[in-house]
Write an enzyme that holds these catalytic residues in place. Structure first.
Site, short mmCIF file in Angstrom:
data_model
loop_
_atom_site.label_atom_id
_atom_site.label_comp_id
_atom_site.label_asym_id
_atom_site.label_seq_id
_atom_site.Cartn_x
_atom_site.Cartn_y
_atom_site.Cartn_z
N ASP A 161 0.83 -1.20 0.00
CA ASP A 161 0.00 0.00 0.00
C ASP A 161 0.87 1.25 0.00
O ASP A 161 1.84 1.35 0.75
CB ASP A 161 -0.91 0.04 1.23
CG ASP A 161 -1.87 -1.15 1.27
OD1 ASP A 161 -2.21 -1.66 0.19
OD2 ASP A 161 -2.26 -1.54 2.39
N ASP A 194 -5.43 2.48 1.72
CA ASP A 194 -6.20 1.43 2.39
C ASP A 194 -6.43 1.73 3.86
O ASP A 194 -5.55 2.26 4.55
CB ASP A 194 -5.46 0.09 2.27
CG ASP A 194 -5.69 -0.58 0.92
OD1 ASP A 194 -6.21 0.09 0.01
OD2 ASP A 194 -5.31 -1.75 0.77
N ARG A 243 -11.79 -0.53 -6.99
CA ARG A 243 -11.62 -0.01 -5.64
C ARG A 243 -11.36 1.49 -5.65
O ARG A 243 -10.30 1.97 -5.25
CB ARG A 243 -10.50 -0.73 -4.89
CG ARG A 243 -10.70 -2.22 -4.77
CD ARG A 243 -9.66 -2.88 -3.90
NE ARG A 243 -9.87 -4.32 -3.81
CZ ARG A 243 -9.14 -5.14 -3.07
NH1 ARG A 243 -8.13 -4.67 -2.35
NH2 ARG A 243 -9.39 -6.44 -3.05
#
Length: 526
Positions: A161, A194, A243
Site C-alpha cells: 500500500d 487502504d 476499488r
C-alpha cells in the site's frame, strides 16, 4: 476498448537511488501546522490538527523522519516534520526510542499521535516506500508523492500500500498527495489508500491516485466492518482498475472527485456500506458505482453527478451496478459543513489543485483555485433531524463562580478525548476532585463526557486546576454525537448551550496561553 492497467502498463524498473547516509535532523523554529485546515470527517471526533504548535524539524531521509519521531519527549508530543528529497529503502532504517516504534524499509507512524508530515522545497518523493499508520491518531500527511510501493517482488514495503492505516487509527487528514503505481497485483502492487481494522475519521482531499489496479479499500473482508466515517473530495482517480474505493460497511462521503478511466469498477459499496456521492464527474469509465463481486449489498445516495461516456454492465447475482440511471437507495446525512463545486467544473478545478507540488491550492466553492485560509469558509448542509442547530457565530460566555443548579451529570459518566499529557487522565475531569486534572498533550486538545444513554444537557462548567487559571483561551463545545458546534467562546467558567439531548459532549480547546489543565468538566440538565 480500454484494457486494465495491469495489462496496459509494464511494471516500473526504476533503479533505487543510493541515499547520502542518515544525516542529522535539523531543528527548525516553531511553525504552524499544514496550510489550511482539515475538512470532512477528519474534523469530527475532536478534529485533526497534526503537529500544530509543536517543534518543526527538517528531514531528507526516512531515517531522519524516524529519528524525529524518536526524539520527542513522548509519543504524543506535537511535531511537524518537513520532508524534502527522495526517501527510499536505502535511506530508511529503524530508529529506537521511547516515543516511537519504527521499522526498516517503511515509514512507520505507529503508536503515536499529533504528527504532521509535509513536503517542502523541491518536493518530497517516497520512492517504492510506503507510509504505514498503525494504532495512531491525529496525523496529517500533506504535499508528498508516494510511488511504486510493492507487496511482492523487490523491494517490498508496507504490504504493497502507498498509504495504509490499520489497528485503531483515528483522525487522519491526507491532503494534496500523489499516490501512484505502475500496474496491478500481478506486477506486485496493491492498494494506494487502504484502511482496515477499526480506522475512523479520515479525509483524503485534493489528491491524485493513478495507474494502479486498486485505488483503495475500507475494510479487509465482508466481516471486518469496524471502519468508517471517511471523506473523499476533490481527488483525481485516473486509470484505476477497481476499488475507487471499495467500502465494506461504514459511511463514506465522496464529493467533487474526478473519476477518469475506471476500467472495471469504481465506488464499490458493499456489506452494508453507505456512500454519499455528490457532484462528482465520471468520465470514460465502466461501472463507476454499485455493489460488485459480492451478494452482500451496499447503499448509496446520489446527487448532482455527471456521467460522461460511462458504460454499465448487466446485473447479475453478485454484480449490481447503479446505472445506467443511478438512483439513491438510501438517505445519508453528514455532520460537518462542506461546499459543493458544480460537477461540470470538477475536471478543471481538480486538475488545477489536486496532487503534490500544486501550491496547496483549494477550490473556493465556485470552481476557482485559491490559497486556503487557516480556517476554510464553508456552508452548512441541512442538518439531520437529530442534529442540533448551532448558535450562529462565536459567543463568549461570561465566566464566573455561578454554580448551575441541579446534579452534576458528569459524576458516574464516562470520558475520553484527544491525546493526554503524561500522568493525567480523562477520568480526572469527572471525579469531583479539583486537585486532579486532565491536560492535552500540547496546548490544544479535546475532552468529552459521555453517557450510556441519551442525556439532556443545557449548561456546563469548566474548572481549571490550581496554577493554571487563565490558561484556556478560545474553545468550542461540540455535540459529540454529530460533531455540530453548540457554542464557542474563550476562558474557563460556566457555559450555557442550546438544550440538547445527546450521549457525548465535547469541550475542544482551540488555543491556550500555556498548558491547560481541566480539573472538572461538569454538566447540568437545567
Amino acid at each position: 476498448m480500454k484494457r486494465p492497467v495491469a495489462f496496459r502498463l509494464h511494471a516500473a524498473a526504476a533503479a533505487m537511488a543510493l541515499a547520502a547516509g542518515t544525516g542529522v535532523v535539523l531543528s527548525m523554529p516553531q511553525a504552524s501546522a499544514a496550510t489550511g485546515g482539515a475538512t470532512g470527517y477528519a474534523t469530527q471526533n475532536g478534529g485533526t490538527t497534526g503537529g500544530a504548535g509543536g517543534q518543526t524539524v527538517r528531514a531528507t531521509t526516512g531515517t531522519q523522519i524516524h529519528a524525529a519521531l524518536c526524539g520527542r519527549a513522548t509519543s504524543s508530543t506535537p511535531l511537524i516534520i518537513q520532508v524534502e528529497g527522495t526517501v527510499n529503502h536505502a535511506n530508511t532504517a529503524k530508529v529506537s526510542g521511547t516515543s516511537c516504534n519504527t521499522a526498516d524499509g517503511v515509514i512507520e507512524l505507529k503508536q503515536i499521535s499529533n504528527v504532521t508530515l509535509v513536503g517542502v522545497g523541491a518536493g518530497a518523493v517516497f520512492d517504492q516506500l510506503g507510509i504505514h499508520i498503525r494504532e495512531s491518531s491525529n496525523i496529517i500527511i500533506q504535499n508528498v508523492t508516494v510511488k511504486n510501493v510493492k507487496k511482492s517482488g523487490s523491494p517490498i514495503s508496507n504490504g504493497g500500500d502507498a498509504i495504509g492505516m490499520e489497528s485503531g487509527v483515528r483522525n487522519v487528514w491526507v491532503d494534496h498527495v500523489t499516490l501512484e503505481a505502475s500496474g496491478g497485483e500481478s506486477e506486485g502492487y496493491d492498494g494506494l489508500f487502504d484502511m482496515k481494522d477499526d480506522t475512523k475519521y479520515v479525509t483524503l482531499s485534493y489528491s491524485i491516485l493513478r495507474n494502479s489496479g486498486r485505488g483503495g479499500l475500507v475494510g479487509s473482508s465482508e466481516t471486518e466492518l469496524s471502519n468508517g466515517f471517511i471523506t473523499y473530495h476533490h481527488n483525481l482517480y485516473d486509470n484505476i482498475d477497481s476499488r475507487a474505493p471499495l467500502l465494506r460497511g461504514g459511511t463514506a462521503h465522496m464529493y467533487n472527485n474526478h473519476y477518469r478511466q475506471i476500467n472495471e469498477s469504481g465506488i464499490n459499496s458493499r456489506a452494508g456500506a453507505h456512500a454519499k456521492v455528490d457532484n462528482n464527474y465520471f468520465e470514460d469509465s465502466k461501472d463507476v458505482l454499485g455493489t460488485f463481486y459480492t451478494t452482500a449489498a451496499g447503499y448509496w445516495q446520489v446527487s448532482g453527478n455527471v456521467f460522461d461516456n460511462v458504460t454499465w454492465s448487466p446485473r447479475t447475482s453478485d454484480h449490481n451496478p447503479a446505472g445506467p440511471n443511478p438512483q439513491s437507495n438510501t438517505t445519508i446525512s453528514v455532520p460537518y459543513a462542506f461546499t459543493l463545486d458544480s460537477a461540470g467544473c470538477v475536471p478543471d478545478v481538480v486538475a488545477r489543485t489536486a496532487g503534490a507540488a500544486k501550491g496547496l491550492l483549494v477550490s473556493d466553492g465556485s470552481c476557482t483555485p485559491q490559497t486556503p485560509s487557516p480556517t476554510p469558509t464553508q456552508t452548512t448542509p441541512t442538518p439531520s433531524p437529530t442534529q442540533t442547530t448551532p448558535t450562529p457565530g462565536p459567543t463568549t460566555p461570561t465566566p464566573g463562580p455561578t454554580q448551575p443548579g441541579g446534579t452534576n451529570l458528569s459524576i458516574g459518566a464516562g470520558s475520553d478525548g484527544s491525546s493526554k499529557a503524561d500522568g493525567t487522565s480523562y477520568g480526572n475531569v469527572r471525579d469531583g476532585n479539583l486537585s486532579t486534572y486532565w491536560s492535552p498533550a500540547g496546548t490544544t486538545g479535546s475532552v468529552s463526557i459521555k453517557w450510556a444513554s441519551a442525556t439532556t444537557v443545557s449548561s456546563l462548567a469548566i474548572r481549571e486546576a490550581a496554577g493554571a487559571t487563565g490558561a484556556i483561551g478560545s474553545w468550542k463545545v461540540l455535540n459529540g454525537d454529530t460533531g455540530a458546534v453548540l457554542t464557542s467562546g474563550s476562558g474557563a467558567g460556566v457555559v450555557t448551550i442550546p438544550r440538547t439531548t445527546l450521549q457525548k459532549l465535547t469541550f475542544q480547546i482551540v488555543s491556550s496561553s500555556g498548558t491547560p489543565r481541566v480539573a472538572e468538566f461538569e454538566t447540568y440538565a437545567g
